[in-house]
Design a protein around this motif. Structure first.
Motif, mmCIF file in Angstrom:
data_model
loop_
_atom_site.group_PDB
_atom_site.id
_atom_site.type_symbol
_atom_site.label_atom_id
_atom_site.label_comp_id
_atom_site.label_asym_id
_atom_site.label_seq_id
_atom_site.Cartn_x
_atom_site.Cartn_y
_atom_site.Cartn_z
ATOM 1 N N GLU A 203 98.333 -14.601 6.915
ATOM 2 C CA GLU A 203 99.415 -14.334 7.778
ATOM 3 C C GLU A 203 100.508 -13.788 6.952
ATOM 4 N N PHE A 204 101.056 -12.664 7.454
ATOM 5 C CA PHE A 204 102.133 -11.840 6.657
ATOM 6 C C PHE A 204 103.399 -12.578 7.394
ATOM 7 N N ILE A 205 104.242 -13.334 6.487
ATOM 8 C CA ILE A 205 105.044 -14.038 7.400
ATOM 9 C C ILE A 205 106.632 -13.628 6.289
ATOM 10 N N GLU A 206 107.577 -13.192 6.702
ATOM 11 C CA GLU A 206 108.756 -12.722 6.051
ATOM 12 C C GLU A 206 108.556 -12.153 4.750
ATOM 13 N N GLY A 207 107.771 -11.366 4.639
ATOM 14 C CA GLY A 207 107.598 -10.508 3.313
ATOM 15 C C GLY A 207 106.614 -11.154 2.414
ATOM 16 N N GLU A 208 105.988 -12.176 2.808
ATOM 17 C CA GLU A 208 105.030 -13.181 1.980
ATOM 18 C C GLU A 208 103.742 -13.105 2.698
ATOM 19 N N ILE A 209 102.590 -13.155 1.856
ATOM 20 C CA ILE A 209 101.315 -13.193 2.319
ATOM 21 C C ILE A 209 101.000 -14.793 2.307
ATOM 22 N N PHE A 210 101.013 -15.425 3.443
ATOM 23 C CA PHE A 210 100.424 -16.819 3.566
ATOM 24 C C PHE A 210 98.900 -16.663 3.578
ATOM 25 N N ALA A 211 98.351 -17.535 2.718
ATOM 26 C CA ALA A 211 96.987 -17.300 2.707
ATOM 27 C C ALA A 211 96.367 -19.139 2.650
ATOM 28 N N ASN A 212 95.585 -19.645 3.671
ATOM 29 C CA ASN A 212 95.088 -20.915 3.170
ATOM 30 C C ASN A 212 93.905 -20.893 2.617
ATOM 31 N N ILE A 213 93.595 -22.057 1.812
ATOM 32 C CA ILE A 213 92.737 -22.064 0.583
ATOM 33 C C ILE A 213 91.454 -22.670 1.243
ATOM 34 N N TRP A 214 90.062 -22.198 1.239
ATOM 35 C CA TRP A 214 89.034 -22.712 1.805
ATOM 36 C C TRP A 214 88.697 -24.244 1.234
ATOM 37 N N PHE A 215 88.557 -25.276 2.328
ATOM 38 C CA PHE A 215 88.460 -26.476 1.744
ATOM 39 C C PHE A 215 89.558 -27.245 1.107
ATOM 40 N N LYS A 216 90.717 -26.659 1.280
ATOM 41 C CA LYS A 216 91.855 -27.456 0.940
ATOM 42 C C LYS A 216 92.944 -27.440 2.013
ATOM 43 N N GLU A 217 93.815 -28.417 2.132
ATOM 44 C CA GLU A 217 94.850 -28.685 3.184
ATOM 45 C C GLU A 217 96.085 -27.948 2.207
#
Ligand SMILES: [Ca+2]
Length: 283
Positions: A203-217
């Motif tokens: 998700e692109f949020i406030e100029g940053e790319i947020f990326a969730n990491i597979w199998f990690k919280e």
């Protein structure tokens, strides 16, 4: 026959008429009053951007279909747009956030395993996992418009308002032109000088790319200019593991409302979507 004087008058009338027409035409195309772009430098940055490593507080719990194997999640026009995976169960759906009710759904043919989705310019883009093919739909009607091709696996998808940004399970994010689908820059994501792989939903949020990491919280905050991880968001404990029916029902879904600045996360087949507030992690 027109003499010189008549000709000049005619020319003058023509010029005046043209000016009137141009004026009417301009008025007819007058753009709506300029709206300040949301989520950019016109507002002070959100408080959480002052910190690097972050953790969370749950602000609200919203219903989520526990059978939705979430692969892509965005908020658009007051509804979730969600892409779900698994062969034979892949859907694109519009969901009412308050009730969790699916208000519009498109089922994909069984040989496609749905992955990330994003909305840009009134279109929904949806990836598939291994077919190297994505789909474009009208965002309002879900009417299919075209397929597009890319190389490698499709995992997560977002956009920066100009380009599609795709993950493929590695540490590489691929920028893609949303019209020609030509690949643009490759962003190598590094954390403390090391490649950070298994990048999934984006998700692109406030100029940053947020990326969730597979199998990690965990969610990585990535600088789109250089791929450097700005900081990590620790989401440990957000979903009680004992609720999970399948081992791979992991964190996989980030959505953002740029107007309210609310951030939402969920996972594959999680019964809830969590609205979270980001707070500085205590070290
Ligand atoms: Ca997302």
């Amino acid at each position: 026959m027109m003499n010189r004087s008549d000709g000049m008058k005619f020319s003058l009338r023509l010029i005046v008429l043209t000016m009137i027409l141009v004026s009417v035409s301009c008025d007819g195309q007058k753009p709506a009053a300029a709206q300040p772009p949301v989520g950019n430098g016109n507002r002070p940055p959100p408080e959480w951007q002052a910190a690097t490593d972050l953790t969370y507080e749950v602000v609200a719990e919203l219903p989520h279909d526990a059978e939705a194997y979430t692969q892509g999640l965005v908020l658009h026009d007051g509804h979730w747009i969600e892409s779900t995976g698994k062969n034979g169960q892949t859907t694109l759906r519009r969901v009412d956030p308050a009730t969790g009710a699916v208000v519009l759904k498109k089922n994909l043919v069984a040989n496609f395993f749905g992955e990330g989705c994003t909305v840009l310019g009134g279109k929904i883009y949806q990836l598939s996992w291994k077919n190297q093919e994505g789909f474009v739909y009208d965002a309002a009607s879900f009417q299919w418009q075209k397929n597009f091709s890319y190389t490698g696996e499709g995992w997560g998808l977002t956009n920066d308002g100009t380009s599609l940004i795709m993950s493929n399970g590695s540490n590489i994010l691929q920028f893609i032109d949303p019209v020609t689908f030509k690949p643009g820059k490759l962003l190598k994501v590094e954390w403390n000088g090391q490649p950070l792989d298994k990048l999934n939903e984006l998700e692109f949020i406030e100029g940053e790319i947020f990326a969730n990491i597979w199998f990690k919280e965990q969610i990585a905050r990535i600088d789109p200019a250089n791929g450097r991880v700005i900081g990590m968001i620790d989401l440990a404990g957000i979903d009680k593991k004992e609720k999970r029916l399948e081992e791979d029902n992991v964190l996989n879904g980030i959505a953002y409302d740029p107007v309210t600045r609310n951030i939402f996360v969920t996972g594959k087949c999680w019964p809830k979507i969590y609205q979270i507030r980001l707070v500085a992690a205590k070290h």
